[in-house]
Design a protein around this motif. Structure first.
Motif, PDB file in Angstrom:
ATOM      1  N   GLU A  63     -51.544 -58.839  39.557  1.00 32.32           N
ATOM      2  CA  GLU A  63     -50.654 -59.926  39.152  1.00 32.32           C
ATOM      3  C   GLU A  63     -51.428 -60.981  38.351  1.00 32.32           C
ATOM      4  OE1 GLU A  63     -47.504 -59.852  39.470  1.00 32.32           O
ATOM      5  OE2 GLU A  63     -47.251 -58.203  40.909  1.00 32.32           O
ATOM      6  N   PRO A  64     -51.977 -60.597  37.192  1.00 27.68           N
ATOM      7  CA  PRO A  64     -52.848 -61.508  36.447  1.00 27.68           C
ATOM      8  C   PRO A  64     -52.143 -62.739  35.874  1.00 27.68           C
ATOM      9  CG  PRO A  64     -52.367 -59.538  35.158  1.00 27.68           C
ATOM     10  CD  PRO A  64     -51.842 -59.291  36.541  1.00 27.68           C
ATOM     11  N   THR A  65     -50.822 -62.684  35.700  1.00 29.95           N
ATOM     12  CA  THR A  65     -50.116 -63.866  35.185  1.00 29.95           C
ATOM     13  C   THR A  65     -49.879 -64.902  36.276  1.00 29.95           C
ATOM     14  OG1 THR A  65     -47.943 -62.851  35.560  1.00 29.95           O
ATOM     15  CG2 THR A  65     -48.972 -62.487  33.409  1.00 29.95           C
ATOM     16  N   ILE A  66     -49.986 -64.495  37.533  1.00 27.05           N
ATOM     17  CA  ILE A  66     -49.826 -65.426  38.658  1.00 27.05           C
ATOM     18  C   ILE A  66     -51.198 -65.834  39.183  1.00 27.05           C
ATOM     19  CG2 ILE A  66     -48.891 -65.734  40.985  1.00 27.05           C
ATOM     20  CD1 ILE A  66     -46.860 -63.518  40.271  1.00 27.05           C
ATOM     21  N   TRP A  67     -52.037 -64.820  39.457  1.00 30.36           N
ATOM     22  CA  TRP A  67     -53.388 -65.066  39.963  1.00 30.36           C
ATOM     23  C   TRP A  67     -54.330 -64.958  38.769  1.00 30.36           C
ATOM     24  CZ3 TRP A  67     -53.852 -66.816  44.827  1.00 30.36           C
ATOM     25  CH2 TRP A  67     -55.138 -67.021  45.315  1.00 30.36           C
ATOM     26  N   THR A  68     -54.467 -66.061  38.063  1.00 30.42           N
ATOM     27  CA  THR A  68     -55.046 -66.039  36.715  1.00 30.42           C
ATOM     28  C   THR A  68     -56.568 -66.058  36.678  1.00 30.42           C
ATOM     29  OG1 THR A  68     -54.778 -68.446  36.664  1.00 30.42           O
ATOM     30  CG2 THR A  68     -53.024 -67.119  35.671  1.00 30.42           C
ATOM     31  N   LYS A  69     -57.204 -66.417  37.760  1.00 31.30           N
ATOM     32  CA  LYS A  69     -58.667 -66.522  37.752  1.00 31.30           C
ATOM     33  C   LYS A  69     -59.322 -65.236  38.245  1.00 31.30           C
ATOM     34  CE  LYS A  69     -59.369 -71.500  38.327  1.00 31.30           C
ATOM     35  NZ  LYS A  69     -60.017 -72.518  39.199  1.00 31.30           N
TER      36      LYS A  69
END
Length: 475
Positions: free
Chosen positions: A306-312
């Motif tokens: 979920e890179p758009t939510i958990w961006t770091k």
């Protein structure tokens, strides 16, 4: 030397020789390791077994392990406190961690050895809810990012609402008509029987007046005569429907053809999941206060799926991996170790955290089913973890890359592999660690891991880990 004295002498020598076989080859070492709390429970089991074994541990080495978190374990093993010295002489003789050293922090002359795997369960405390809840990766990421704050949020409710799935009917078209030498045979399927109709031209009838039409049923290798009819211009035969059956039509031993009725698989309606009523309780997210390999693996999963939510990018520190600024309104709490976060959840309604399965089981806590890449909600179990880790890759340095998008239906998607970190320089201590790691992989884990909530390594994965063990105390 008289006979009695000679016998006594031989007996004495024999006793000495037998005793020598149980004497340690070298002086015993006291080996203290430390780090990952994820692997602490299984490491304690293995250390206890190793310390008691005169077969695996003939030198009577004593192994102990401190559950201080992966970050502290790596720091205690490296040359931080004793600059310029080999890792063997630092606070911990070996370290445990699910994460690798970050750039610029690693000591020289060490090796990663994957020792054990296991699921990272999402455990929670929600009074009045007796069923295990289900969470998609999107919902999970939003909970731990602080954008979902109530247990009855629409996203959580959607994950926990039964769904009706209709599989449409499927029709496999058969061979409905065959014709040869003026004879035509057709088959029409009914609900329970099929009708085979035979028509023939006058020439065909004249040519076959003295012959009989034979209809046979074929199911696999079994052939049975269903009906024999005299040759005429028209006739019909009723045959029962049978799974996998085809019907042969022949005249005087000559095959006219094979008929296969249509096969219809009816539509199927399936109810998936269960509707769970969720309270309007506020969510308390509990993270690790220490630098943690479990945090690193959990945050890596969130970032990868979920890179758009958990961006770091992932980090041992939850605050560093968190996509934003941690809330200070009490909705986020922290505790040290897998023990600490599990204890917090046990004591506080509305709380949720991530922890190794053994800590969840010890406290009889519930764990959520997580939706995997195949679209299936799967509970954290040893077997489901093994199904996921079967798709992981171990590189030449021993580091493991997981496949978070595997389509294996039974795979639980959030897992960790814990490394033993040891020095490659030859020494008495490192030789003892090498022996302990071999016992851990070959003897202890296969016997004890599953019962303790861990996934033992096997097959090619195990072979690669043993190749890493061979590098300890070897150069």
């Amino acid at each position: 030397m008289n006979l009695k004295r000679k016998i006594a002498f031989i007996a004495t020598v024999g006793v000495v020789a037998l005793s020598a076989g149980s004497i340690p080859v070298r002086a015993a070492s006291t080996i203290g390791g430390g780090g990952s709390s994820f692997m602490a429970n299984i490491t304690d089991i293995c250390a206890s077994g190793y310390n008691k074994s005169t077969i695996a541990n003939p030198d009577r080495d004593v192994v102990s392990y401190s559950s201080v978190g992966s970050g502290n374990g790596k720091k205690g093993f490296s040359a931080v406190a004793n600059a310029g010295k080999e890792p063997d002489f630092n606070l911990y003789k070996f370290a445990g961690s699910e994460s690798a050293y970050s750039t610029g922090t690693a000591p020289i002359g060490f090796v990663y050895v994957p020792l054990i795997g296991g699921p990272i369960g999402i455990t929670y405390n929600l009074l009045g809810v007796t069923d295990e809840i289900s969470l998609s990766s999107t919902t999970l990421a939003k909970i731990f990012a602080g954008t979902i704050t109530k247990w009855n949020d629409a996203a959580i409710v959607a994950d926990n609402t039964a769904r009706t799935v209709v599989t449409p009917a499927v029709t496999v078209t058969g061979v409905a008509k065959v014709a040869k030498s003026g004879i035509t045979a057709t088959i029409v399927r009914g609900s329970t029987t099929s009708t085979i109709t035979i028509t023939a031209t006058k020439a065909a009838v004249d040519a076959g007046l003295k012959k009989s039409l034979v209809i046979t049923r074929l199911i696999g290798a079994n052939v049975k005569v269903v009906k024999t009819i005299k040759m005429s211009a028209k006739g019909s035969v009723i045959v029962p429907n049978a799974v996998g059956a085809s019907y042969g039509v022949s005249l005087g031993g000559k095959i006219i053809g094979n008929l296969t009725p249509d096969v219809v698989t009816p539509a199927v309606t399936t109810v998936i999941g269960k509707t769970i009523t969720l309270p309007a309780t506020s969510i308390i997210v509990v993270s690790r206060s220490d630098t943690s390999g479990t945090t690193n693996m959990f945050a890596n999963y969130l970032n990868k799926v979920e890179p758009t939510i958990w961006t770091k990018a992932t980090n041992d520190a939850f605050s560093s991996a968190f996509p934003g600024t941690l809330p200070t309104d009490g909705s986020f709490q922290s505790a040290s170790g897998n023990d600490g976060v599990s204890n917090y959840v046990k004591a506080n309604n509305g709380s949720i955290t991530y922890a190794e399965l053994s800590y969840i089981n010890e406290r009889s806590l519930k764990a959520a089913k997580i939706k995997n890449a195949a679209g299936i909600y799967v509970a954290p179990t040893v077997s489901a973890s093994a199904d996921s880790l079967a798709n992981a890759d171990q590189d030449a340095s021993g580091l493991v890359t997981q496949d978070y998008v595997t389509k294996t239906a039974t795979a639980y998607p959030i897992n960790a592999v814990a490394y033993g970190i040891a020095a490659t320089a030859p020494s008495t201590n490192n030789t003892a660690i090498k022996s302990f790691f071999s016992y851990f992989l070959n003897t202890c884990a296969p016997a004890s891991a599953a019962g303790a909530g861990y996934t033992a390594l096997s097959g090619a994965f195990l072979a690669k880990s043993l190749a890493q063990v061979a590098k300890i105390s070897a150069s």
